[in-house]
Scaffold this motif. Structure first.
Motif, short mmCIF file in Angstrom:
data_model
loop_
_atom_site.label_atom_id
_atom_site.label_comp_id
_atom_site.label_asym_id
_atom_site.label_seq_id
_atom_site.Cartn_x
_atom_site.Cartn_y
_atom_site.Cartn_z
N SER A 148 1.10 4.10 -2.78
CA SER A 148 0.83 5.48 -2.36
C SER A 148 1.95 6.41 -2.81
O SER A 148 1.70 7.54 -3.26
CB SER A 148 0.67 5.56 -0.83
N TRP A 161 0.83 -1.20 0.00
CA TRP A 161 0.00 0.00 0.00
C TRP A 161 0.86 1.25 0.00
O TRP A 161 0.57 2.23 -0.69
CB TRP A 161 -0.93 -0.03 1.22
N LEU A 176 1.73 6.82 -6.65
CA LEU A 176 0.60 7.65 -7.09
C LEU A 176 0.60 9.04 -6.45
O LEU A 176 -0.28 9.84 -6.73
CB LEU A 176 -0.71 6.93 -6.73
N LYS A 177 1.60 9.29 -5.58
CA LYS A 177 1.71 10.59 -4.89
C LYS A 177 0.42 10.95 -4.16
O LYS A 177 -0.11 12.05 -4.27
CB LYS A 177 2.09 11.69 -5.88
N ARG A 178 -0.08 9.98 -3.39
CA ARG A 178 -1.32 10.19 -2.64
C ARG A 178 -1.15 11.22 -1.53
O ARG A 178 -2.10 11.88 -1.13
CB ARG A 178 -1.78 8.86 -2.01
#
Length: 214
Positions: free
Chosen positions: A48, A44, A51-53
């Motif tokens: 993350s 995860w 995706l540069k969450r």
């Protein structure tokens, strides 16, 4: 849109990680093992990061935790780490004010726990404190006078401490304060570590994390 602070970014990351873990675990009839939980959270975190969450302020933290999970597996204790972050930063968020008063209360509490407390000397050069083996904490009187106004912290303050770090961190948190991790290289007192308290409890790095009762 206002850019998030480090405190906001790390708390958001930790809360999201725990929520994702809980949602994933709920798909199974039996509890997931620590190794399975670590593997899931590591994946995860990798996603993350890709995706540069989350804000770039916490990118270094993610990279470090991913490395730890890959090398240590369940030993990285990622769920416990995220829970600890939520615990510490939720308290910091609740107590942004009167940190000058809270610091004085912390020093009094440590004194009652038999720490040697020195807060009446100027600290502007390398010094050695003769504490006869007792736990000790030193705060420059110059910083106390200049950085606290009407009980409020207006500039960061450095604490120089030698003793049980867990006790120091837990006492600080009980008084609504989070500290930076101890740094021996930055300390002006021999055999002590330097810790900082930030204005409004805001730090720019992960705070000192100490055990707590979940």
């Amino acid at each position: 849109m206002t850019a998030p602070t480090y405190n906001q970014a790390i708390l958001e990351l930790a809360q999201a990680g725990l929520n994702a873990l809980n949602q994933w675990s709920a798909q199974f009839q039996s509890p997931r093992t620590p190794a399975q939980q670590s593997h899931y959270l590591c994946s995860w975190m990798v996603e993350s990061l890709k995706l540069k969450r989350f804000d770039k302020l916490v990118a270094d933290n993610l990279n470090e935790w991913i490395r730890n999970a890959r090398s240590q597996g369940a030993g990285a204790q990622l769920p416990q780490l995220l829970s600890s972050i939520v615990h510490h930063y939720t308290i910091a968020k609740q107590y942004p004010d009167a940190l000058g008063d809270k610091l004085q209360q912390l020093l009094t509490a440590l004194d009652e726990l038999d720490w040697l407390v020195v807060d009446d000397a100027s600290i502007n050069a390398k010094l050695k404190l003769a504490s006869n083996g007792a736990a000790s904490i030193v705060v420059s009187v110059d910083e106390l006078e200049a950085n606290i106004q009407a009980g409020e912290l207006i500039s960061p303050i450095t604490l120089y401490a030698r003793g049980n770090e867990t006790q120091l961190g837990q006492q600080a948190l009980q008084h609504g304060i989070i500290l930076t991790p101890g740094n021996k290289k930055a300390s002006l007192i021999k055999h002590h570590k330097a810790y900082q308290i930030g204005v409004a409890n805001q730090l720019t790095q992960l705070c000192l994390l100490t055990p707590f009762d979940a």
